[in-house]
Design a protein around this motif. Structure first.
Motif, PDB file in Angstrom:
ATOM      1  N   TYR A  34      19.924  86.874   0.275  1.00 48.37           N
ATOM      2  CA  TYR A  34      18.854  87.794  -0.133  1.00 48.37           C
ATOM      3  C   TYR A  34      17.792  87.931   0.953  1.00 48.37           C
ATOM      4  N   PRO A  35      17.034  89.037   0.950  1.00 44.39           N
ATOM      5  CA  PRO A  35      15.928  89.209   1.910  1.00 44.39           C
ATOM      6  C   PRO A  35      14.895  88.088   1.763  1.00 44.39           C
ATOM      7  N   ASN A  36      14.107  87.891   2.821  1.00 43.87           N
ATOM      8  CA  ASN A  36      13.155  86.781   2.857  1.00 43.87           C
ATOM      9  C   ASN A  36      12.201  86.738   1.667  1.00 43.87           C
ATOM     10  N   SER A  37      11.685  87.894   1.255  1.00 47.56           N
ATOM     11  CA  SER A  37      10.712  87.901   0.156  1.00 47.56           C
ATOM     12  C   SER A  37      11.339  87.405  -1.150  1.00 47.56           C
ATOM     13  N   LEU A  38      12.602  87.753  -1.373  1.00 42.55           N
ATOM     14  CA  LEU A  38      13.302  87.251  -2.558  1.00 42.55           C
ATOM     15  C   LEU A  38      13.636  85.774  -2.406  1.00 42.55           C
ATOM     16  N   GLN A  39      13.987  85.363  -1.188  1.00 41.23           N
ATOM     17  CA  GLN A  39      14.241  83.939  -0.922  1.00 41.23           C
ATOM     18  C   GLN A  39      13.030  83.090  -1.281  1.00 41.23           C
ATOM     19  N   LYS A  40      11.844  83.578  -0.928  1.00 45.14           N
ATOM     20  CA  LYS A  40      10.610  82.838  -1.250  1.00 45.14           C
ATOM     21  C   LYS A  40      10.507  82.608  -2.750  1.00 45.14           C
ATOM     22  N   GLY A  41      10.782  83.659  -3.512  1.00 43.20           N
ATOM     23  CA  GLY A  41      10.701  83.544  -4.962  1.00 43.20           C
ATOM     24  C   GLY A  41      11.711  82.555  -5.519  1.00 43.20           C
ATOM     25  N   ILE A  42      12.923  82.592  -5.002  1.00 41.68           N
ATOM     26  CA  ILE A  42      13.980  81.677  -5.461  1.00 41.68           C
ATOM     27  C   ILE A  42      13.596  80.235  -5.149  1.00 41.68           C
ATOM     28  N   LEU A  43      13.126  80.002  -3.925  1.00 42.13           N
ATOM     29  CA  LEU A  43      12.748  78.645  -3.521  1.00 42.13           C
ATOM     30  C   LEU A  43      11.503  78.168  -4.264  1.00 42.13           C
ATOM     31  N   LEU A  44      10.582  79.078  -4.546  1.00 37.38           N
ATOM     32  CA  LEU A  44       9.406  78.709  -5.339  1.00 37.38           C
ATOM     33  C   LEU A  44       9.831  78.311  -6.748  1.00 37.38           C
ATOM     34  N   HIS A  45      10.765  79.047  -7.323  1.00 38.24           N
ATOM     35  CA  HIS A  45      11.279  78.726  -8.656  1.00 38.24           C
ATOM     36  C   HIS A  45      11.840  77.304  -8.671  1.00 38.24           C
ATOM     37  N   ARG A  46      12.602  76.966  -7.670  1.00 38.89           N
ATOM     38  CA  ARG A  46      13.202  75.623  -7.601  1.00 38.89           C
ATOM     39  C   ARG A  46      12.121  74.561  -7.448  1.00 38.89           C
ATOM     40  N   HIS A  47      11.085  74.878  -6.690  1.00 37.53           N
ATOM     41  CA  HIS A  47       9.963  73.956  -6.534  1.00 37.53           C
ATOM     42  C   HIS A  47       9.264  73.725  -7.879  1.00 37.53           C
ATOM     43  N   ILE A  48       9.025  74.808  -8.618  1.00 36.33           N
ATOM     44  CA  ILE A  48       8.370  74.698  -9.928  1.00 36.33           C
ATOM     45  C   ILE A  48       9.194  73.820 -10.866  1.00 36.33           C
ATOM     46  N   ASP A  49      10.504  74.034 -10.890  1.00 36.10           N
ATOM     47  CA  ASP A  49      11.373  73.247 -11.768  1.00 36.10           C
ATOM     48  C   ASP A  49      11.345  71.769 -11.398  1.00 36.10           C
ATOM     49  N   SER A  50      11.424  71.469 -10.113  1.00 38.77           N
ATOM     50  CA  SER A  50      11.424  70.070  -9.661  1.00 38.77           C
ATOM     51  C   SER A  50      10.091  69.395  -9.960  1.00 38.77           C
ATOM     52  N   PHE A  51       9.002  70.096  -9.645  1.00 36.89           N
ATOM     53  CA  PHE A  51       7.662  69.563  -9.883  1.00 36.89           C
ATOM     54  C   PHE A  51       7.467  69.282 -11.377  1.00 36.89           C
ATOM     55  N   THR A  52       7.890  70.235 -12.210  1.00 38.44           N
ATOM     56  CA  THR A  52       7.718  70.112 -13.662  1.00 38.44           C
ATOM     57  C   THR A  52       8.528  68.954 -14.215  1.00 38.44           C
ATOM     58  N   ASP A  53       9.809  68.901 -13.863  1.00 37.14           N
ATOM     59  CA  ASP A  53      10.695  67.871 -14.422  1.00 37.14           C
ATOM     60  C   ASP A  53      10.239  66.459 -14.076  1.00 37.14           C
ATOM     61  N   ALA A  54       9.613  66.297 -12.916  1.00 38.49           N
ATOM     62  CA  ALA A  54       9.204  64.966 -12.460  1.00 38.49           C
ATOM     63  C   ALA A  54       7.790  64.582 -12.889  1.00 38.49           C
ATOM     64  N   HIS A  55       7.035  65.529 -13.442  1.00 41.49           N
ATOM     65  CA  HIS A  55       5.611  65.269 -13.685  1.00 41.49           C
ATOM     66  C   HIS A  55       5.398  64.431 -14.946  1.00 41.49           C
ATOM     67  N   PRO A  56       4.599  63.353 -14.841  1.00 40.03           N
ATOM     68  CA  PRO A  56       4.415  62.453 -15.992  1.00 40.03           C
ATOM     69  C   PRO A  56       3.791  63.110 -17.218  1.00 40.03           C
ATOM     70  N   ILE A  57       2.917  64.089 -17.031  1.00 36.99           N
ATOM     71  CA  ILE A  57       2.303  64.753 -18.196  1.00 36.99           C
ATOM     72  C   ILE A  57       3.342  65.589 -18.936  1.00 36.99           C
ATOM     73  N   TYR A  58       4.127  66.357 -18.187  1.00 38.11           N
ATOM     74  CA  TYR A  58       5.194  67.149 -18.804  1.00 38.11           C
ATOM     75  C   TYR A  58       6.203  66.234 -19.504  1.00 38.11           C
ATOM     76  N   ARG A  59       6.542  65.137 -18.864  1.00 38.76           N
ATOM     77  CA  ARG A  59       7.515  64.202 -19.444  1.00 38.76           C
ATOM     78  C   ARG A  59       6.982  63.587 -20.741  1.00 38.76           C
ATOM     79  N   LYS A  60       5.677  63.349 -20.763  1.00 36.99           N
ATOM     80  CA  LYS A  60       5.049  62.824 -21.974  1.00 36.99           C
ATOM     81  C   LYS A  60       5.170  63.840 -23.111  1.00 36.99           C
ATOM     82  N   SER A  61       4.894  65.110 -22.811  1.00 35.26           N
ATOM     83  CA  SER A  61       5.037  66.172 -23.823  1.00 35.26           C
ATOM     84  C   SER A  61       6.480  66.240 -24.326  1.00 35.26           C
ATOM     85  N   LYS A  62       7.401  66.285 -23.397  1.00 36.99           N
ATOM     86  CA  LYS A  62       8.821  66.451 -23.728  1.00 36.99           C
ATOM     87  C   LYS A  62       9.359  65.268 -24.545  1.00 36.99           C
ATOM     88  N   HIS A  63       8.828  64.090 -24.269  1.00 29.47           N
ATOM     89  CA  HIS A  63       9.317  62.871 -24.924  1.00 29.47           C
ATOM     90  C   HIS A  63       9.158  62.935 -26.445  1.00 29.47           C
TER      91      HIS A  63
END
Length: 198
Positions: A34-63
């Motif tokens: 994909y073009p660079n601008s779309l790549q940024k969005g895809i990589l940002l999405h992956r960053h959001i997912d990783s950050f969220t899944d590992a975050h202790p506050i989110y994990r507390k909610s999910k638990h």
């Protein structure tokens, strides 16, 4: 985080929004097609997912949901956090949520040809039920949980989680505020990095 948060965290670049929105259907290194601008969005999405899944506050909610809903507790919590974003939208944006959602739907329709097949298949349901605005109410949240449950062939009865969400509503909302503040800062930094390399 679910659709509304992913779009919001993309900032003002329309193509970053599109890439972020359809990233779940793009596997591994396919993003390089994909073009660079779309790549940024895809990589940002992956960053959001990783950050969220590992975050202790989110994990507390999910638990709180894990015992009953197992793997799907994360799906439910993502949708619930989008509810708190939509409900408190004026805290994060000067634009009305209804206008923001309408602009996003138009963006998707105007760029339909670059969307993945999976995204194209989902779009009519999203627009028809106005998911982005529906997140803001308990009734809308329940409707979206039911639709997600339908997609997974009712394996987890996700719509029943509306009971737990209401039982722990104050705790979930407080946790969302703390978590989202950190996520916004993390995404701003990630976008800065992506803009330097792409």
């Amino acid at each position: 985080m679910n659709f509304l948060a992913h779009i919001y965290l993309s900032g003002d670049d329309d193509f970053v929004k599109i890439g972020n929105f359809m990233a779940d259907s793009i596997r591994g290194s396919q993003y390089l097609d994909y073009p660079n601008s779309l790549q940024k969005g895809i990589l940002l999405h992956r960053h959001i997912d990783s950050f969220t899944d590992a975050h202790p506050i989110y994990r507390k909610s999910k638990h709180r949901l894990h015992e009953k809903y197992g793997h799907y507790s994360g799906v439910i919590m993502d949708i619930a956090y989008d509810h708190f974003l939509a409900k408190n939208w004026s805290k994060y944006s000067n634009e009305k949520l209804e206008d923001y959602a309408a602009d996003f739907y138009k963006l998707m329709q105007d760029n339909y040809e670059i969307l993945t097949e999976r995204t194209k298949g989902m779009l009519p349901y999203m627009i028809g039920r106005n998911w982005l605005v529906s997140y803001a109410t308990i009734a809308g949240l329940e409707m979206i949980l039911f639709q997600m449950d339908y997609k997974t062939k009712h394996r987890a009865h996700m719509q029943e989680a509306i009971v737990e969400i209401q039982d722990f509503y104050t705790e979930f909302e407080s946790e969302f505020f703390q978590f989202f503040e950190e996520l916004v800062l993390s995404c701003q930094q990630k976008l800065k990095e992506l803009n330097e390399i792409l």
